[in-house]
Write an enzyme that holds these catalytic residues in place. Structure first.
Site, PDB file in Angstrom:
ATOM      1  N   CYS A   2       1.327   4.571  -4.496  1.00 30.77           N
ATOM      2  CA  CYS A   2       0.179   3.683  -4.269  1.00 30.77           C
ATOM      3  C   CYS A   2       0.575   2.735  -3.142  1.00 30.77           C
ATOM      4  O   CYS A   2       1.703   2.714  -2.690  1.00 30.77           O
ATOM      5  CB  CYS A   2      -0.099   2.849  -5.514  1.00 30.77           C
ATOM      6  N   ARG A  27      -1.289   6.099   1.356  1.00 29.93           N
ATOM      7  CA  ARG A  27      -0.368   6.186   0.217  1.00 29.93           C
ATOM      8  C   ARG A  27      -1.102   6.517  -1.077  1.00 29.93           C
ATOM      9  O   ARG A  27      -0.487   6.875  -2.093  1.00 29.93           O
ATOM     10  CB  ARG A  27       0.393   4.882   0.034  1.00 29.93           C
ATOM     11  N   TRP A  76      -2.912   5.645  -6.358  1.00 26.96           N
ATOM     12  CA  TRP A  76      -2.684   7.092  -6.493  1.00 26.96           C
ATOM     13  C   TRP A  76      -2.344   7.273  -7.973  1.00 26.96           C
ATOM     14  O   TRP A  76      -1.223   7.013  -8.399  1.00 26.96           O
ATOM     15  CB  TRP A  76      -1.532   7.533  -5.600  1.00 26.96           C
ATOM     16  N   ASN A 102       3.149  -0.201  -7.854  1.00 21.69           N
ATOM     17  CA  ASN A 102       3.278   1.173  -7.340  1.00 21.69           C
ATOM     18  C   ASN A 102       4.473   1.776  -8.068  1.00 21.69           C
ATOM     19  O   ASN A 102       5.572   1.262  -8.004  1.00 21.69           O
ATOM     20  CB  ASN A 102       3.542   1.148  -5.825  1.00 21.69           C
ATOM     21  N   GLY A 103       4.249   2.870  -8.811  1.00 22.21           N
ATOM     22  CA  GLY A 103       5.370   3.509  -9.508  1.00 22.21           C
ATOM     23  C   GLY A 103       4.938   4.002 -10.877  1.00 22.21           C
ATOM     24  O   GLY A 103       3.743   4.102 -11.177  1.00 22.21           O
ATOM     25  N   GLU A 491       4.161  32.469   2.709  1.00 32.06           N
ATOM     26  CA  GLU A 491       3.955  31.031   2.924  1.00 32.06           C
ATOM     27  C   GLU A 491       4.449  30.630   4.314  1.00 32.06           C
ATOM     28  O   GLU A 491       3.784  29.860   5.021  1.00 32.06           O
ATOM     29  CB  GLU A 491       4.664  30.238   1.834  1.00 32.06           C
ATOM     30  N   LYS A 495       2.141  28.870   7.229  1.00 28.97           N
ATOM     31  CA  LYS A 495       2.502  27.595   7.873  1.00 28.97           C
ATOM     32  C   LYS A 495       2.423  27.745   9.391  1.00 28.97           C
ATOM     33  O   LYS A 495       1.853  26.924  10.088  1.00 28.97           O
ATOM     34  CB  LYS A 495       3.914  27.164   7.461  1.00 28.97           C
ATOM     35  N   GLU A 498      -1.324  28.295  10.709  1.00 28.45           N
ATOM     36  CA  GLU A 498      -2.343  27.244  10.572  1.00 28.45           C
ATOM     37  C   GLU A 498      -2.055  26.021  11.442  1.00 28.45           C
ATOM     38  O   GLU A 498      -2.966  25.247  11.706  1.00 28.45           O
ATOM     39  CB  GLU A 498      -2.535  26.842   9.119  1.00 28.45           C
ATOM     40  N   HIS A 514       6.382  51.257   5.926  1.00 27.19           N
ATOM     41  CA  HIS A 514       5.065  51.890   5.669  1.00 27.19           C
ATOM     42  C   HIS A 514       4.039  51.494   6.718  1.00 27.19           C
ATOM     43  O   HIS A 514       2.848  51.444   6.440  1.00 27.19           O
ATOM     44  CB  HIS A 514       4.600  51.510   4.260  1.00 27.19           C
ATOM     45  N   LYS A 613      -8.291  19.428   4.704  1.00 27.15           N
ATOM     46  CA  LYS A 613      -7.231  19.298   3.709  1.00 27.15           C
ATOM     47  C   LYS A 613      -7.678  19.880   2.369  1.00 27.15           C
ATOM     48  O   LYS A 613      -6.896  20.432   1.639  1.00 27.15           O
ATOM     49  CB  LYS A 613      -6.835  17.821   3.525  1.00 27.15           C
TER      50      LYS A 613
END
Ligand code: AGP
Length: 618
Positions: A2, A27, A76, A102-103, A491, A495, A498, A514, A613
């Site tokens: 946060c 954050r 958050w 925050n935490g 993956e 990356k 994109e 193949h 996103k």
């Protein structure tokens, strides 16, 4: 994660606090709130939503903007869904104290029960409200000042925090404290004003003089008097140094990194720790996950597990398939949510569906969940955003505690998703007796070593950057992997695609013969994950097949490998670990590689073209 901020001084506090929150919104952004003290009263405004929503609410009540003391918070969520009442700041029961935090207070439940016994009641579901009432109770019991009460209260707390606390009965000071989450104190000329915040971005234009608290330190900030920094554990004074800030505002928001994506790649050791913290007790050999424990029969009696996801989350799901089938011997199918939702799949009440989504808002995944539920399946969610649509739609779930992931290219979400899937696979394996006690304990011990190994791996960034320079102008790339690292090949290719817009494909290494091997020539860089695990000699053969066709080989190998080193054009060495856990490590160099190539090509790394996103549309 946060964002907290605060001001005490001679200016109007509101503009400083609200603008500070806007700079900290990266954050966390699911709810926001401010408290302004006008000399008599504390005026609280808070809401679910973004800082802009808070601003429009306050604009209707000008009296709530008055005063030269204020604290603010952008959330958050970790405990309690995002809503108005769970938003910060939180008052103590008496209404004298106010806090932003925050935490995560891990032992909040125990503390809350004790406070309820002592007559406290709670409005929110947050751990933060427990903390402010603990401080109030200590202050009353010890008949002490706020600073002492905060210090004593925090010695009872287990967890992580960055807090700012204000007592309206002593309105010339703010108390802050830190363990595991950052706090910066901005120091105005002649101590006439002070700023507190999660980073310096809220006050950089007012002062460049700052004190950064260290872990287990607190500070009593007194107007006209200055800042006293103390150790929380024994209240001893600390000789804190005032630093002169050199960073720009933009750099501060990105934690000193050039892009959010790089910051989030480097946050992975902490994100993995935060994801297994409180769930994996390696020494005791215990995995605690309420979302699984409360429904363990569903998992143990399931005919199969169906994993639905999109993009990177789908790749994590593929790793999950290998984990569940190898460890827990449970049949698994992994489905693209976008296909699953339309192909009229066979789903029964004996199915368990695991939906994986960083944002918790992906439309295809949400639709797949609803379809599965309509056919009687039990649906478990793995999300990174508390209170997101998918988190609310599923029957149960487990949050990754990766913190906000701002870069469009998913990085720490992937490794924390795999962490959660590893914990579930191990938990089911133990319950089903498909893994020996020894093996189970070994995996927990090894999982606990992963964050340090990722930390160590991040030191090869310059080496990866040199390789990126060589291959940044490629037009096509191949990524190859076997077993647990086949999904990592996919993956790695995603990356690169994109963020650099270079075409790349991931393949199972054995699949080369193949067809795709026809693509190999001196212009085709091939990134091969060739750790010395299962089928090692087979992957070595694949590497030789590529070499004999003049392919350029960049191999990810286990530290000390000499065989592949002889054949490949470049090698990236990763620390050794159990085969099933290698994706948590092999992914990192591929993330860094795509990042550096994209930067060298001048691409918009954090916001690549055509992408969002969170894909909340079909
Ligand atoms: C991955 O880097 C992409 N940003 C994208 O593939 C993403 O993983 C996908 O859209 C799924 O998003 P979610 O995890 O939020 O559901």
């Amino acid at each position: 994660m946060c964002g907290i901020t605060g001001y005490i001084g001679h200016r109007e506090a509101y503009p400083i606090v609200i603008n500070g929150l806007k700079r900290l919104e990266y954050r966390g952004y699911d709810s926001a709130g401010v408290m302004l003290f006008d000399g008599q009263e504390m005026h609280l405004s808070k809401t679910k939503g973004k800082v802009a929503d808070l601003e429009s609410i306050i604009s209707k009540s000008p009296d709530k903007k008055l005063g030269s003391i204020g604290i603010g918070h952008t959330r958050w969520a970790t405990h309690g869904v995002p809503n108005d009442v769970n938003s910060h700041p939180h008052f103590s029961q008496s209404g004298d104290l106010v806090i932003v935090h925050n935490g995560i207070i891990e032992n909040y439940d125990t503390l809350k029960k004790e406070l309820i016994k002592r007559g406290y009641s709670f409005k929110s579901d947050t751990d933060t409200e427990v903390l402010v009432n603990l401080i109030e109770e200590v202050k009353k019991e010890e008949n002490c000042k706020l600073g002492k009460a905060v210090q004593l209260a925090l010695t009872q707390v287990v967890g992580a925090y960055a807090i700012a606390v204000f007592d309206k009965t002593k309105p010339n000071e703010i108390v802050v404290a830190r363990l595991g989450s950052p706090i910066a104190i901005g120091i105005g000329k002649d101590f006439e004003e002070f700023f507190v915040a999660s980073d310096a971005s809220p006050f950089i234009e007012f002062t460049k003089d700052a004190i950064y608290l260290e872990d287990e330190e607190m500070a009593i900030i007194k107007l006209e008097r200055g800042v006293k920094v103390r150790k929380i554990k024994d209240d001893s004074l600390v000789d804190a140094k005032i630093q002169e800030l050199q960073l720009s505002l933009e750099q501060i928001e990105k934690g000193g990194y050039d892009h959010f994506m790089l910051k989030e790649i480097y946050e992975q050791p902490k994100a993995i720790i935060d994801t297994y913290r409180g769930r994996m007790l390696a020494d005791e050999g215990i995995i605690k996950m309420a979302g699984i424990d409360d429904h363990i029969e569903k998992f143990l009696n399931a005919d199969r597990i169906i994993i639905v996801a999109c993009g990177t989350s789908w790749h994590a799901g593929l790793v999950g398939e290998y984990l569940f089938e190898d460890m827990a011997r449970v049949p698994v199918e992994v489905e693209y949510a976008s296909e699953f939702r339309y192909r009229n799949p066979i789903i029964t009440s004996k199915d368990v569906v695991i939906a994986i989504s960083q944002s918790g808002e992906t439309a295809d995944t949400l639709a797949a969940i609803k379809l599965a539920k309509s056919k009687g399946a039990f649906v478990f969610g793995v999300c990174n955003v508390v209170g997101s649509s998918i988190a609310r739609e599923t029957h149960a779930g487990a949050y990754t505690h990766a913190g906000p992931e701002i870069g469009v290219a998913s990085t720490k979400a992937f490794t924390t998703q795999i962490t959660i899937l590893s914990l579930i696979a191990l938990k089911l394996a133990k319950k089903r007796g498909t893994l020996s006690q020894t093996a189970f304990h070994m995996y927990l011990q090894e999982l606990q070593l992963i964050p340090n190994k990722v930390e160590r791996l991040l030191q090869i960034d310059d080496h990866v950057k040199e390789i990126a320079k060589v291959y940044k102008d490629a037009t096509n790339c191949l990524y190859l992997g076997r077993g647990f690292n086949f999904p990592v090949a996919l993956e790695g290719a995603l990356k690169l695609k994109e963020i650099s817009y270079i075409h790349a494909e991931g393949y199972p290494a054995a699949e080369m013969k193949h067809g795709p091997i026809a693509l190999i020539d001196e212009n085709m860089p091939v990134f091969v994950i060739a750790t010395n695990k299962g089928h090692y000699e087979k992957i070595v053969s694949n590497v030789q097949e590529i070499k004999s066709r003049n392919g350029k080989i960049i191999a990810i190998v286990t530290e000390g490998d000499i065989v592949v080193k002889e054949i490949a054009d470049h090698v990236i060495e990763i620390p050794d670990t159990e085969e099933a856990l290698t994706p948590l490590l092999t992914t990192v160099p591929l993330q860094l590689l795509s990042y550096h190539i994209a930067v060298m090509l001048g691409k918009n790394v954090d916001q690549p073209r055509n992408l969002a996103k969170s894909v909340t549309v079909e």
